[in-house]
Design an enzyme around this catalytic site. Structure first.
Site, PDB file in Angstrom:
ATOM      1  N   LYS A 146       6.481  -4.143  -3.730  1.00 60.81           N
ATOM      2  CA  LYS A 146       7.905  -3.789  -3.687  1.00 60.81           C
ATOM      3  C   LYS A 146       8.435  -3.807  -2.266  1.00 60.81           C
ATOM      4  CE  LYS A 146      11.798  -2.539  -5.382  1.00 60.81           C
ATOM      5  NZ  LYS A 146      12.546  -3.684  -5.923  1.00 60.81           N
ATOM      6  N   ARG A 197       5.129   0.046  -5.967  1.00 60.29           N
ATOM      7  CA  ARG A 197       5.072  -0.747  -4.732  1.00 60.29           C
ATOM      8  C   ARG A 197       4.169  -1.965  -4.873  1.00 60.29           C
ATOM      9  NH1 ARG A 197       6.315   2.822   0.026  1.00 60.29           N
ATOM     10  NH2 ARG A 197       4.959   1.554   1.305  1.00 60.29           N
ATOM     11  N   LYS A 255      13.241 -14.857 -10.255  1.00 59.31           N
ATOM     12  CA  LYS A 255      12.930 -13.788 -11.208  1.00 59.31           C
ATOM     13  C   LYS A 255      11.918 -14.273 -12.240  1.00 59.31           C
ATOM     14  CE  LYS A 255      14.157 -11.068  -9.402  1.00 59.31           C
ATOM     15  NZ  LYS A 255      15.010 -10.782  -8.258  1.00 59.31           N
ATOM     16  N   HIS A 300      18.843 -36.559  -6.028  1.00 59.95           N
ATOM     17  CA  HIS A 300      18.132 -37.032  -4.839  1.00 59.95           C
ATOM     18  C   HIS A 300      16.618 -36.815  -4.952  1.00 59.95           C
ATOM     19  CE1 HIS A 300      21.870 -37.872  -2.822  1.00 59.95           C
ATOM     20  NE2 HIS A 300      22.290 -36.661  -3.165  1.00 59.95           N
ATOM     21  N   ASN A 333      -1.852   2.279   5.802  1.00 61.03           N
ATOM     22  CA  ASN A 333      -0.981   1.150   5.446  1.00 61.03           C
ATOM     23  C   ASN A 333      -0.725   0.349   6.712  1.00 61.03           C
ATOM     24  OD1 ASN A 333      -0.745   2.340   2.986  1.00 61.03           O
ATOM     25  ND2 ASN A 333       1.428   2.830   3.153  1.00 61.03           N
ATOM     26  N   GLY A 334      -0.644  -0.958   6.604  1.00 64.25           N
ATOM     27  CA  GLY A 334      -0.344  -1.785   7.781  1.00 64.25           C
ATOM     28  C   GLY A 334      -1.518  -2.691   8.102  1.00 64.25           C
ATOM     29  N   CYS A 344       0.817  -1.216   0.000  1.00 63.22           N
ATOM     30  CA  CYS A 344       0.000   0.000   0.000  1.00 63.22           C
ATOM     31  C   CYS A 344       0.857   1.274   0.000  1.00 63.22           C
ATOM     32  CB  CYS A 344      -0.879   0.051   1.238  1.00 63.22           C
ATOM     33  SG  CYS A 344      -1.866  -1.414   1.480  1.00 63.22           S
ATOM     34  N   TRP A 371      -3.064  -2.677  -1.392  1.00 65.38           N
ATOM     35  CA  TRP A 371      -2.651  -4.059  -1.683  1.00 65.38           C
ATOM     36  C   TRP A 371      -3.395  -4.902  -0.658  1.00 65.38           C
ATOM     37  CZ3 TRP A 371       0.211  -7.990   0.797  1.00 65.38           C
ATOM     38  CH2 TRP A 371       0.731  -8.988  -0.047  1.00 65.38           C
ATOM     39  N   GLU A 396      18.006 -17.562  -7.448  1.00 62.36           N
ATOM     40  CA  GLU A 396      17.639 -16.176  -7.771  1.00 62.36           C
ATOM     41  C   GLU A 396      17.094 -16.101  -9.207  1.00 62.36           C
ATOM     42  OE1 GLU A 396      16.987 -13.627  -6.289  1.00 62.36           O
ATOM     43  OE2 GLU A 396      17.149 -12.017  -7.731  1.00 62.36           O
ATOM     44  N   GLU A 440       8.417 -14.711 -10.586  1.00 63.32           N
ATOM     45  CA  GLU A 440       7.799 -13.446 -10.212  1.00 63.32           C
ATOM     46  C   GLU A 440       7.174 -12.727 -11.406  1.00 63.32           C
ATOM     47  OE1 GLU A 440      10.113 -11.253  -6.697  1.00 63.32           O
ATOM     48  OE2 GLU A 440      11.358 -11.648  -8.428  1.00 63.32           O
TER      49      GLU A 440
HETATM   50  C1  F6R Z   1      12.415 -10.230  -5.570  1.00 63.77           C
HETATM   51  C2  F6R Z   1      11.973  -9.296  -4.582  1.00 63.77           C
HETATM   52  C3  F6R Z   1      11.675  -9.790  -3.194  1.00 63.77           C
HETATM   53  C4  F6R Z   1      12.490  -8.984  -2.193  1.00 63.77           C
HETATM   54  C5  F6R Z   1      12.082  -9.340  -0.754  1.00 63.77           C
HETATM   55  C6  F6R Z   1      12.923  -8.605   0.279  1.00 63.77           C
HETATM   56  O1  F6R Z   1      12.574  -9.655  -6.825  1.00 63.77           O
HETATM   57  O2  F6R Z   1      11.882  -8.148  -4.852  1.00 63.77           O
HETATM   58  O3  F6R Z   1      11.923 -11.144  -3.051  1.00 63.77           O
HETATM   59  O4  F6R Z   1      13.835  -9.240  -2.416  1.00 63.77           O
HETATM   60  O5  F6R Z   1      10.740  -9.016  -0.554  1.00 63.77           O
HETATM   61  O6  F6R Z   1      12.793  -7.228   0.153  1.00 63.77           O
HETATM   62  P1  F6R Z   1      13.815  -6.233   0.810  1.00 63.77           P
HETATM   63  O7  F6R Z   1      15.140  -6.466   0.196  1.00 63.77           O
HETATM   64  O8  F6R Z   1      13.270  -4.877   0.516  1.00 63.77           O
HETATM   65  O9  F6R Z   1      13.841  -6.543   2.285  1.00 63.77           O
END
Ligand code: F6R
Length: 610
Positions: free
Chosen positions: A605, A27, A487, A506, A100-101, A2, A74, A483, A490
């Site tokens: 985000k 976000r 990506k 395994h 927010n929260g 949010c 959100w 990683e 996501e």
């Molecule tokens: C992946 C992504 C998330 C963040 C995770 C941690 O592309 O953006 O997996 O890496 O939510 O976020 P931060 O680094 O802001 O604590």
């Protein structure tokens, strides 16, 4: 997650609020709304979907006025719908809130308020705040005091903005566990959930602390605690400018931010390497240098992409600094009983500096007596302020929901930290020099990888038809595989799984067939031969293989169907280069599937709820 924006001044509030909501889109959100104080009371507009849909909705309404608030939601409590979209109001439609929260005791409060005659229009936890203010105002006839009284009844987290038709030209903002920043202009003031929507208007800002609230009018502001103590804190200048948060000619923030990798490495290294002495100078760690030298153990906590950086960091620190390291998901850490004492250093890695899981894990570690060090990108964020010491990433604003350049900077900081701690312990001058020298070479080596972008794009065309993918890596590039898979999941919604190459036999190997391709990290490093064997095991089961290999390697193409080459570097630094083709591959796969990589569904985000 949010977002909040609020304006009080002399200009029309609506365009400023809509512009702010656009800038908060990164976000992640599912609906958006505004409330504007007009001469005939407060008018609202709400829409499910994009801010553009809200802007269209506003066109038909008379939303003229010089004060107002906006929100991108959100969903947590109650599905995305117009009635659940903020700003929410009370029974008399006199008080409007953007929140927010999460209010943990909302159910209990809702029942109490319903019993005394309040009716609720949404399924959200947030709406109780408007009704609590309505109730308190009847007694206090003062908005500031009514908000204060309402907030004292809440359990949970909030970043809040409130306006009322009973006290126009005034915004009340408050913070508990969810960031709020106040921006100061000439005859105008702003509130937002982060600095990005305010940068076009002002760079003079003040971050509220937990338990603080602010009252803003066009000419003035006051900050006080929930216990009514006045807070005197000076504003700070935020260095980022608004242009840095634009796409700068790229079609998506994701691509722009991947391509910023070489610059990010330079910025993260700037002023920190003493190459000749094989040393890394990290000013933010001065206050804990003795602790770093004598610590018995390091625990790194992080989530998502930052967790993958932590895994690489573990290997770097153990191999070169000779200190035991464990890596843990921040979201697990506080729910078990980690063994920590004053000889433990806890490192928290977070791009946003606001991730609730990481923040709570930090608090738990501090309660248990650990020294906590932060690796954070956002200056002034909650994590940056709560840790004992820290290193900023200097990656600049990361707007795309997909973390790409921040990951690069996290790995670079971890390499610097390895030199920093290592040279205080067992690392020789020559090893320190070697790592330092190789770090300096990385930007130009990364530029070379971008020459393969066209090739990666055409590979994405070929692979976009698959519904499943395996990402395989070992040792330093074990985490790179995870990683890369993250990506892809996501952004393109292709099911991708990371797997340690040694672990494949395994269990995972059962999944391999011609419909299940593998992306394999097959660099010429200490596990190269093992990786080649794994590739052959996959080929023997009709699986297609796309390998990331070292420039000049003639052997790998004999086994893999497709290859992208990257320049040779030190094995410990190879994840910094190896992730680039994976980031580009995920980006192009997403485009092939006609999806928006900047704003994947369901993701936020900055994940400010647990
Ligand atoms: C992946 C992504 C998330 C963040 C995770 C941690 O592309 O953006 O997996 O890496 O939510 O976020 P931060 O680094 O802001 O604590």
């Amino acid at each position: 997650m949010c977002g909040i924006i609020g304006y009080v001044g002399k200009k029309e509030a609506l365009p400023i609020i809509l512009d702010g909501l656009h800038r908060l889109e990164y976000r992640g959100y599912d609906s958006a709304g505004v409330a504007v104080q007009s001469s005939v009371g407060i008018k609202t507009a709400r829409a499910v979907g994009k801010v553009a849909a809200l802007a269209e909705r506003c066109e038909g309404k008379s939303l003229a006025g010089t004060a107002g608030i906006g929100h991108t939601r959100w969903a947590t409590h109650g599905k995305p719908s117009e009635k659940n979209t903020h700003p929410h109001t009370d029974c008399t439609k006199s008080f409007f809130i953007a929140h927010n929260g999460i209010i943990e005791n909302f159910q209990e409060l809702k029942e109490q308020l319903s019993k005394i005659g309040h009716t609720f229009k949404s399924e959200t936890d947030s709406e109780v705040i408007a009704h609590l203010i309505e109730d308190a105002y009847k007694k206090t006839l003062n908005l500031e005091q009514a908000v204060q009284s309402a907030l004292r009844k809440l359990r949970g987290t909030y970043g809040l903005a409130v306006i009322s038709s009973l006290e126009p030209e005034r915004i009340i903002a408050a913070r508990m566990g969810s960031p709020i920043v106040i921006g100061f202009g000439e005859g105008e003031n702003f509130v937002a959930s982060d600095a990005s929507p305010l940068l076009s208007y002002t760079r003079t800002m003040l971050y509220l602390e937990d338990g603080e609230m602010a009252t803003l009018t066009p000419q003035a502001h006051t900050v006080r605690t929930l216990n009514d103590k006045i807070v005197m804190r000076s504003a700070e200048m935020i260095e980022w400018d608004a242009n840095k948060i634009q796409k700068g000619g790229f079609s998506h923030f994701t691509l722009k931010e991947i391509m910023e990798g070489p610059k990010v490495i330079e910025n993260t290294l700037r002023g920190r390497l003493i190459a000749e002495g094989g040393l890394a100078r990290l000013g933010g760690l001065q206050t804990i240098s003795e602790k770093l030298r004598t610590a018995k153990r390091i625990i790194i906590i992080a989530c998502g992409t930052a967790f993958h950086a932590a895994q690489v960091g573990e290997y770097m620190l153990e191999e070169y600094a000779g200190i035991p390291v464990e890596v843990e998901f921040a979201s697990e850490f506080r729910y078990r009983k980690p063994i920590i004492n004053s000889e433990t250093i806890v490192i928290a890695i977070s791009q946003s500096g606001e991730t609730a899981d990481t923040l709570e894990a930090i608090r738990e570690a501090k309660r248990k007596g650990a020294t906590v060090l932060g690796i954070v990108n956002i200056v002034g964020s909650t994590i940056a302020r709560e840790v004992d010491a820290g290193v900023y990433n200097h990656a600049g604003p990361e707007v795309s929901v997909l973390s790409t350049k921040a990951y690069i900077s996290q790995l670079v900081v971890l390499a610097l930290l390895t030199i920093h701690i290592g040279r205080e312990r067992q690392m020789s001058l020559s090893v320190g020099r070697r790592i330092a020298k190789e770090l300096q070479e990385l930007p130009k080596k990364m530029e070379k990888i971008f020459e393969s972008a066209k090739n990666i794009k055409s590979l994405a065309k070929k692979y976009a038809k698959y519904e499943h993918m395996l990402y395989l890596g070992r040792k330093y590039n074990f985490a790179t595989a995870f990683e890369g898979a993250l990506k892809v999941k996501e952004a393109s919604y292709i099911h991708a799984e990371g797997c340690g190459a040694g672990e494949m036999k395994h269990g995972f190997i059962a999944m391999i067939d011609k419909e299940f391709p593998t992306v394999a990290m097959a660099l010429q490093d200490s596990v190269y031969d093992k990786m080649l064997s794994n590739i052959q095991e996959i080929k023997a089961r009709s699986g297609r293989v796309f390998a990331i290999a070292t420039e000049g390697d003639k052997k790998v193409a004999k086994f893999a169907d497709d290859v992208v080459f990257i320049p040779q570097t030190l094995e410990m630094l190879s994840p910094i280069l190896a992730v680039i083709p994976l980031q580009l591959f995920a980006y192009y796969l997403t485009l092939e599937r006609n999806l928006d990589p900047d704003r994947p569904r369901n993701l936020a985000k900055s994940v400010t709820v647990e």
